[in-house]
Design a protein around this motif. Structure first.
Motif, mmCIF file in Angstrom:
data_model
loop_
_atom_site.group_PDB
_atom_site.id
_atom_site.type_symbol
_atom_site.label_atom_id
_atom_site.label_comp_id
_atom_site.label_asym_id
_atom_site.label_seq_id
_atom_site.Cartn_x
_atom_site.Cartn_y
_atom_site.Cartn_z
ATOM 1 N N ALA A 43 41.151 99.184 19.650
ATOM 2 C CA ALA A 43 40.299 97.970 19.420
ATOM 3 C C ALA A 43 39.256 97.965 19.471
ATOM 4 O O ALA A 43 38.059 97.326 18.372
ATOM 5 C CB ALA A 43 41.110 97.054 20.437
ATOM 6 N N LYS A 75 44.583 104.977 11.536
ATOM 7 C CA LYS A 75 43.968 103.550 11.481
ATOM 8 C C LYS A 75 44.413 102.740 12.708
ATOM 9 O O LYS A 75 44.167 101.302 13.330
ATOM 10 C CB LYS A 75 44.031 103.086 10.430
ATOM 11 C CG LYS A 75 44.022 101.429 9.619
ATOM 12 C CD LYS A 75 43.737 100.817 9.215
ATOM 13 C CE LYS A 75 43.088 101.474 7.832
ATOM 14 N NZ LYS A 75 43.554 100.431 6.428
ATOM 15 N N ARG A 76 46.020 103.041 12.972
ATOM 16 C CA ARG A 76 46.644 101.984 14.471
ATOM 17 C C ARG A 76 46.295 102.776 14.929
ATOM 18 O O ARG A 76 46.870 102.083 16.870
ATOM 19 C CB ARG A 76 48.861 101.845 13.352
ATOM 20 C CG ARG A 76 48.678 101.246 13.095
ATOM 21 C CD ARG A 76 50.547 101.224 13.182
ATOM 22 N NE ARG A 76 50.733 102.060 13.139
ATOM 23 C CZ ARG A 76 51.624 102.864 11.567
ATOM 24 N NH1 ARG A 76 51.126 102.761 10.769
ATOM 25 N NH2 ARG A 76 52.022 104.300 11.646
ATOM 26 N N ALA A 77 45.973 103.600 15.415
ATOM 27 C CA ALA A 77 46.367 104.531 16.406
ATOM 28 C C ALA A 77 44.057 104.056 17.262
ATOM 29 O O ALA A 77 44.215 104.494 18.330
ATOM 30 C CB ALA A 77 46.144 106.037 16.902
ATOM 31 N N GLU A 101 47.140 105.533 7.893
ATOM 32 C CA GLU A 101 47.791 104.378 8.353
ATOM 33 C C GLU A 101 48.188 105.001 9.820
ATOM 34 O O GLU A 101 48.015 103.686 10.927
ATOM 35 C CB GLU A 101 49.237 103.890 8.244
ATOM 36 C CG GLU A 101 48.553 103.657 6.286
ATOM 37 C CD GLU A 101 50.236 103.537 5.590
ATOM 38 O OE1 GLU A 101 51.271 103.303 5.936
ATOM 39 O OE2 GLU A 101 50.115 102.812 4.341
ATOM 40 N N LYS A 102 48.874 105.669 10.472
ATOM 41 C CA LYS A 102 48.724 106.165 11.532
ATOM 42 C C LYS A 102 47.319 106.005 12.447
ATOM 43 O O LYS A 102 47.635 105.935 13.189
ATOM 44 C CB LYS A 102 49.461 107.464 11.787
ATOM 45 C CG LYS A 102 49.944 107.962 13.261
ATOM 46 C CD LYS A 102 50.404 109.051 13.323
ATOM 47 C CE LYS A 102 50.971 109.302 15.058
ATOM 48 N NZ LYS A 102 51.694 110.362 15.271
#
Length: 74
Positions: free
Chosen positions: A54, A49-51, A46-47
């Protein structure tokens, strides 16, 4: 059934009268470690994916008419 005896940790002994208790405790510890490992893996994914930038997840929108006009001008 054969048991084991740790030479460095005297309390880890599956040969004595407490063999069932020792094995159950070790099984519980192993289960908890599997759960913790799974939780850490999910948190790491999850980390990541957030990092992620974009631009990787976005799509490119192209105005074909403008591209043709720019090509004609060049």
């Amino acid at each position: 059934m054969r048991g084991y005896r740790s030479f460095t940790e005297q309390y880890l002994d599956s040969c004595g009268i407490f063999k069932d208790a020792v094995l159950n405790i070790l099984a519980t510890i192993a289960k908890q470690e599997r759960i913790r490992l799974s939780e850490r893996t999910i948190a790491g994914l999850e980390k990541a994916k957030r990092a992620a930038p974009a631009s990787v997840a976005s799509t490119l929108v192209v105005d074909r008419v403008k591209v043709v006009q720019m090509d004609a001008e060049a």
